[in-house]
Design a protein around this motif. Structure first.
Motif, PDB file in Angstrom:
ATOM      1  N   ALA A 105      34.025  47.607  28.668  1.00  0.00           N
ATOM      2  CA  ALA A 105      34.530  46.234  28.757  1.00  0.00           C
ATOM      3  C   ALA A 105      33.655  45.376  29.666  1.00  0.00           C
ATOM      4  N   GLU A 106      33.651  44.098  29.383  1.00  0.00           N
ATOM      5  CA  GLU A 106      33.039  43.123  30.274  1.00  0.00           C
ATOM      6  C   GLU A 106      34.110  42.705  31.279  1.00  0.00           C
ATOM      7  N   LEU A 107      34.026  43.270  32.479  1.00  0.00           N
ATOM      8  CA  LEU A 107      35.026  43.011  33.505  1.00  0.00           C
ATOM      9  C   LEU A 107      34.691  41.688  34.178  1.00  0.00           C
ATOM     10  N   THR A 108      35.457  40.661  33.837  1.00  0.00           N
ATOM     11  CA  THR A 108      35.150  39.292  34.230  1.00  0.00           C
ATOM     12  C   THR A 108      36.172  38.772  35.231  1.00  0.00           C
ATOM     13  N   ARG A 109      35.694  38.194  36.317  1.00  0.00           N
ATOM     14  CA  ARG A 109      36.587  37.570  37.295  1.00  0.00           C
ATOM     15  C   ARG A 109      36.833  36.127  36.878  1.00  0.00           C
ATOM     16  N   LEU A 110      38.026  35.866  36.375  1.00  0.00           N
ATOM     17  CA  LEU A 110      38.374  34.523  35.940  1.00  0.00           C
ATOM     18  C   LEU A 110      38.780  33.631  37.112  1.00  0.00           C
ATOM     19  N   THR A 111      39.326  34.240  38.165  1.00  0.00           N
ATOM     20  CA  THR A 111      39.663  33.512  39.391  1.00  0.00           C
ATOM     21  C   THR A 111      39.292  34.411  40.567  1.00  0.00           C
ATOM     22  N   GLU A 112      39.427  33.879  41.779  1.00  0.00           N
ATOM     23  CA  GLU A 112      39.103  34.673  42.961  1.00  0.00           C
ATOM     24  C   GLU A 112      40.083  35.813  43.173  1.00  0.00           C
ATOM     25  N   ARG A 113      41.232  35.772  42.505  1.00  0.00           N
ATOM     26  CA  ARG A 113      42.227  36.832  42.666  1.00  0.00           C
ATOM     27  C   ARG A 113      42.056  37.977  41.669  1.00  0.00           C
ATOM     28  N   SER A 114      41.313  37.766  40.595  1.00  0.00           N
ATOM     29  CA  SER A 114      41.105  38.852  39.637  1.00  0.00           C
ATOM     30  C   SER A 114      40.011  39.781  40.151  1.00  0.00           C
ATOM     31  N   THR A 115      40.042  41.031  39.709  1.00  0.00           N
ATOM     32  CA  THR A 115      39.091  42.023  40.200  1.00  0.00           C
ATOM     33  C   THR A 115      38.280  42.602  39.051  1.00  0.00           C
ATOM     34  N   ASP A 116      37.001  42.873  39.340  1.00  0.00           N
ATOM     35  CA  ASP A 116      36.146  43.539  38.369  1.00  0.00           C
ATOM     36  C   ASP A 116      35.701  44.901  38.895  1.00  0.00           C
ATOM     37  N   ASP A 117      36.419  45.410  39.903  1.00  0.00           N
ATOM     38  CA  ASP A 117      36.106  46.709  40.503  1.00  0.00           C
ATOM     39  C   ASP A 117      36.872  47.809  39.764  1.00  0.00           C
ATOM     40  N   PRO A 118      36.178  48.700  39.030  1.00  0.00           N
ATOM     41  CA  PRO A 118      36.875  49.740  38.256  1.00  0.00           C
ATOM     42  C   PRO A 118      37.778  50.626  39.112  1.00  0.00           C
ATOM     43  N   ALA A 119      37.362  50.952  40.333  1.00  0.00           N
ATOM     44  CA  ALA A 119      38.182  51.816  41.192  1.00  0.00           C
ATOM     45  C   ALA A 119      39.505  51.144  41.539  1.00  0.00           C
ATOM     46  N   LYS A 120      39.446  49.872  41.897  1.00  0.00           N
ATOM     47  CA  LYS A 120      40.678  49.143  42.203  1.00  0.00           C
ATOM     48  C   LYS A 120      41.556  49.007  40.970  1.00  0.00           C
ATOM     49  N   LEU A 121      40.937  48.815  39.816  1.00  0.00           N
ATOM     50  CA  LEU A 121      41.709  48.705  38.578  1.00  0.00           C
ATOM     51  C   LEU A 121      42.434  50.010  38.269  1.00  0.00           C
ATOM     52  N   ARG A 122      41.768  51.144  38.465  1.00  0.00           N
ATOM     53  CA  ARG A 122      42.418  52.435  38.216  1.00  0.00           C
ATOM     54  C   ARG A 122      43.656  52.589  39.098  1.00  0.00           C
ATOM     55  N   ASP A 123      43.538  52.220  40.382  1.00  0.00           N
ATOM     56  CA  ASP A 123      44.674  52.330  41.288  1.00  0.00           C
ATOM     57  C   ASP A 123      45.821  51.428  40.832  1.00  0.00           C
ATOM     58  N   ARG A 124      45.502  50.229  40.399  1.00  0.00           N
ATOM     59  CA  ARG A 124      46.536  49.293  39.947  1.00  0.00           C
ATOM     60  C   ARG A 124      47.220  49.815  38.686  1.00  0.00           C
ATOM     61  N   LEU A 125      46.440  50.384  37.775  1.00  0.00           N
ATOM     62  CA  LEU A 125      47.017  50.915  36.538  1.00  0.00           C
ATOM     63  C   LEU A 125      47.979  52.056  36.831  1.00  0.00           C
ATOM     64  N   ALA A 126      47.635  52.899  37.793  1.00  0.00           N
ATOM     65  CA  ALA A 126      48.530  53.997  38.175  1.00  0.00           C
ATOM     66  C   ALA A 126      49.840  53.449  38.744  1.00  0.00           C
ATOM     67  N   GLU A 127      49.751  52.400  39.562  1.00  0.00           N
ATOM     68  CA  GLU A 127      50.957  51.787  40.125  1.00  0.00           C
ATOM     69  C   GLU A 127      51.829  51.176  39.037  1.00  0.00           C
ATOM     70  N   ILE A 128      51.195  50.534  38.061  1.00  0.00           N
ATOM     71  CA  ILE A 128      51.941  49.907  36.963  1.00  0.00           C
ATOM     72  C   ILE A 128      52.671  50.967  36.145  1.00  0.00           C
ATOM     73  N   ARG A 129      51.996  52.073  35.852  1.00  0.00           N
ATOM     74  CA  ARG A 129      52.641  53.161  35.100  1.00  0.00           C
ATOM     75  C   ARG A 129      53.860  53.680  35.844  1.00  0.00           C
ATOM     76  N   GLU A 130      53.717  53.863  37.155  1.00  0.00           N
ATOM     77  CA  GLU A 130      54.820  54.405  37.949  1.00  0.00           C
ATOM     78  C   GLU A 130      55.993  53.428  38.009  1.00  0.00           C
TER      79      GLU A 130
END
Length: 264
Positions: free
Chosen positions: A170-195
């Motif tokens: 994927a093209e990980l694009t920061r649309l605003t200053e609050r979005s993240t394009d860091d894969p490691a941070k995204l993995r952590d967020r996805l785990a939290e969402i699943r839980e």
């Protein structure tokens, strides 16, 4: 005649190029099954070299091909493959529509119905409340996979292997200053969402807009789409989000149940 930009195009500029490609595809009809380069020049009001650049891009994607019987281009094999896929997807909007419209009316916030297409997220439907807001998500809009609740819920329930593959592609694009394009941070967020069972994002696609989304599951239990309530930060607060999340999850479960019934 203006000189073309030499700088690397931004995500939104590339999206504008995609819009031009959609205009070209929209030129085809029952009465007009072949178009020429000159037709594209006239339709887009661009120079010949620019028109052929769009044409070549569509050719390389298999969306159009040269017509063997006369000069010009006809729809390509990829269009027919997409039509086949679309037929398999029939039922999502019909199953979700009444439930998500009711949710928008009840919460007085806009509700999005979205699904993932490989490394992007597509807005399938948008259900407005009486207090609509300006959003990047319009019906048919394509946005990156890493920003906003609608994107994250489409990815969170994939296997670890598929998540790794998609984040690499994927093209990980920061649309605003609050979005993240860091894969490691995204993995952590996805785990939290699943839980937790739902996603909450703040200002990742549009500033000052909060999204609360939950997954919609198909007949086989896999996540096929998502529903997201979106509203301004002053309305979707820390106090109101738990109730909104509960209602979103109830709505997505109701849509999932309808999809199971349609498939039975």
């Amino acid at each position: 005649m203006s000189r073309e930009k030499q700088a690397e195009p931004t995500y939104r500029e590339r999206n504008s190029t995609a819009d031009k490609a959609l205009v070209i595809l929209g030129m085809f009809s029952e009465e007009r099954q072949v178009i020429t380069g000159a037709d594209v020049v006239d339709q887009l009001q661009v120079v010949k070299s620019t028109a052929y650049r769009y044409i070549q891009s569509l050719q390389s994607s298999g969306l159009i091909e040269e017509n063997p019987e006369s000069p010009g281009f006809r729809l390509g094999p990829r269009v027919f493959e997409l039509a086949r896929i679309a037929r398999h997807g029939l039922g999502l909007s019909e199953a979700a529509g009444p439930i998500l419209r009711e949710l928008a009316d009840e919460l007085q916030e806009t509700v999005l119905l979205t699904r993932r297409s490989e490394t992007h997220v597509i807005c399938v439907e948008r259900y407005e409340s009486r207090t609509p807001i300006r959003l990047s998500y319009e019906r048919g809009q394509v946005l990156p996979l890493n920003a906003g609740a609608s994107a994250l819920i489409s990815l969170a329930w994939e296997s670890d292997r598929d998540i790794e593959r998609l984040l690499e592609q994927a093209e990980l694009t920061r649309l605003t200053e609050r979005s993240t394009d860091d894969p490691a941070k995204l993995r952590d967020r996805l785990a939290e969402i699943r839980e937790r069972g739902y996603a909450v994002t703040r200002g990742e696609v549009d500033p000052y807009v909060v999204g609360v989304g939950a997954p919609i599951r198909g007949a086989d239990g896999t996540v096929v789409a998502g529903a997201t309530v979106v509203g301004l930060e002053q309305r979707l607060t820390q106090d109101t989000i738990p109730k909104v999340a509960e209602r979103v999850r109830e709505a997505t479960e109701a849509v999932s149940q309808r999809l199971r019934v349609l498939a039975s």
